[in-house]
Design an enzyme around this catalytic site. Structure first.
Site, PDB file in Angstrom:
ATOM      1  CD  GLU A  23      -3.109  -0.698   2.225  1.00  0.00           C
ATOM      2  OE1 GLU A  23      -3.413   0.485   2.444  1.00  0.00           O
ATOM      3  OE2 GLU A  23      -3.643  -1.641   2.805  1.00  0.00           O
ATOM      4  CB  CYS A  80      -6.417  -4.963   3.029  1.00  0.00           C
ATOM      5  SG  CYS A  80      -6.337  -3.665   4.268  1.00  0.00           S
ATOM      6  CG  HIS A 110      -8.036  -8.525   6.279  1.00  0.00           C
ATOM      7  ND1 HIS A 110      -6.708  -8.239   6.031  1.00  0.00           N
ATOM      8  CD2 HIS A 110      -8.665  -7.321   6.392  1.00  0.00           C
ATOM      9  CE1 HIS A 110      -6.545  -6.928   5.996  1.00  0.00           C
ATOM     10  NE2 HIS A 110      -7.715  -6.345   6.217  1.00  0.00           N
TER      11      HIS A 110
END
Length: 319
Positions: A95, A129, A223
Site C-alpha cells: 500500500e 489490503c 483478515h
C-alpha cells in the site's frame, strides 16, 4: 541446458502449486496500548479490550517499505537455501511506495545483481489490503500457466507504515467486511455441500447423528484490521450456520438460547448489539480453539494491511 529444463518444467505445470516458505518481519519498536490509552485520555480498555490490541508496532526513521522488503527477501532466500538465479518472478503486494517513479520490486532487484539474474518478471500490486492476496493469486496463475519457466515465485507483503492522505470510514468498512464475509461463507457452503452430505452419511453409518459444523474446521484465519473484528467474524459465521440450519431439533448445542434471533436478516445485523453480543458469547469457545492463537502477531504488532492474512498463517505455523 535451457531446452531440457523447460521440458522438465512443463511436465510439472499445475502440480503442487502453493506456499513453500514464509518469512515475517516487523519493527522492534512498539507502543503499549495500556499506556496509549492513558496518553490519549480515553477510557481504560478502549484499545486493549475494544480493539483487542496489546501493543502496536511502528518503524523508526531508519526503516521504510524498501528496507523491510530487502530484509525479508534476503532472509527468505538464505534460510531456504534458494539461489537468486532460481527466482523467475517477484511481485510486491503493498500500500506504500517511497519513490513514485520506481517500484519496490525494482529496488529489490539489487539483491539479484551478483547472481546476474535480470530475467525476473513481476510488478508492485497496489490494491489496499487485497494487494497481498492479489500478488499471491498472480503468482499461482503464473506458475500454473505456460509462462512459467520453472523458476520459483516469491511474494512480499508489507505493512502500511506511512499513508498519504488517509481517509477512513470505519463504520462502512466494518459493514463491507461483514458483507463480504457472509458472501464468501455462503459460497464456501455451496462448494462443500456435497462434502458435508458425504460426511454426514458416513457419521450416520457409524451411529453418530450430527451435522458438519464450524467445529470440523481445523483453524479459521481472517483478515485482521483489528483483533476484536476477528472475534466478531467467528460469531458471524456461527450466525450464518444458525440461520442456515432451520431444524432446531437437530441444531448444535451451541445454538441454545438463540431461538429469538431465528427470524433476523443478515443485512440487518451488522451493528445489532444484541445479535453481536449473543453470538460472540456462544462462539467464545470456538474462537479460543480455532482462531485466537492465530492473532499472535496482530495482537502484538497491529494491523499489517496487505500481509494480514499471512501474518495469521505465520502465527499458526509458529505454534
Amino acid at each position: 541446458m535451457p531446452g531440457s529444463f523447460l521440458v522438465i518444467a512443463e511436465s510439472c505445470w499445475t502440480k503442487d502449486v502453493g506456499i513453500v516458505a514464509l518469512e515475517i518481519y516487523f519493527p522492534s519498536q512498539y507502543v503499549d496500548q495500556t499506556e496509549l490509552e492513558k496518553c490519549d485520555g480515553v477510557d481504560d480498555g478502549k484499545y486493549t479490550i475494544g480493539l483487542g490490541q496489546s501493543k502496536r508496532g511502528f518503524c523508526s526513521d531508519r526503516e521504510d517499505v524498501n528496507s523491510f522488503c530487502l530484509t525479508v527477501v534476503q532472509k527468505l532466500t538464505e534460510r531456504n537455501s534458494i539461489s537468486y538465479d532460481c527466482i523467475g518472478r517477484l511481485e510486491v503486494g503493498t500500500e506504500t511506495i517511497i519513490d513514485k517513479s520506481k517500484s519496490v520490486k525494482t529496488v529489490l532487484m539489487q539483491l539479484f545483481e551478483e547472481s546476474g539474474n535480470v530475467d525476473v518478471e513481476g510488478i508492485d500490486t497496489m490494491n489496499a489490503c487485497y494487494g497481498g492476496a492479489a500478488a499471491l493469486f498472480n503468482a499461482i496463475n503464473w506458475i500454473e500457466s505456460s509462462s512459467w519457466d520453472g523458476k520459483f515465485r516469491y511474494d512480499f507483503y508489507k505493512p502500511d507504515t506511512v499513508s498519504e492522505y488517509p481517509v477512513v470510514d470505519g463504520k462502512l468498512s466494518v459493514q463491507c467486511y461483514f458483507s463480504a464475509l457472509d458472501r464468501c461463507y455462503v459460497r464456501l457452503l455451496i462448494y462443500i455441500h456435497i462434502y458435508r452430505n458425504k460426511i454426514h452419511a458416513q457419521w450416520q453409518k457409524e451411529g453418530t447423528n450430527r451435522h458438519f459444523t464450524l467445529n470440523d474446521f481445523g483453524f479459521m484465519i481472517f483478515h485482521s484490521p483489528y483483533c476484536k473484528l476477528v472475534q466478531k467474524s467467528v460469531a458471524r459465521l456461527l450466525l450464518n450456520d444458525f440461520l442456515y440450519d432451520q431444524n432446531l431439533e437437530t441444531a448444535n448445542d451451541v445454538f441454545s438460547g438463540l431461538e429469538t434471533f431465528r427470524g433476523v436478516k443478515l443485512e440487518d445485523t451488522y451493528f445489532d448489539r444484541d445479535v453481536v453480543k449473543a453470538f460472540m458469547k456462544s462462539s467464545a469457545e470456538l474462537f479460543n480453539q480455532k482462531t485466537k492463537a492465530l492473532l499472535l502477531v496482530s495482537i502484538q504488532n497491529g494491523n499489517m494491511y496487505t500481509p494480514s492474512v499471512y501474518g495469521r498463517l505465520a502465527s499458526l505455523l509458529a505454534q
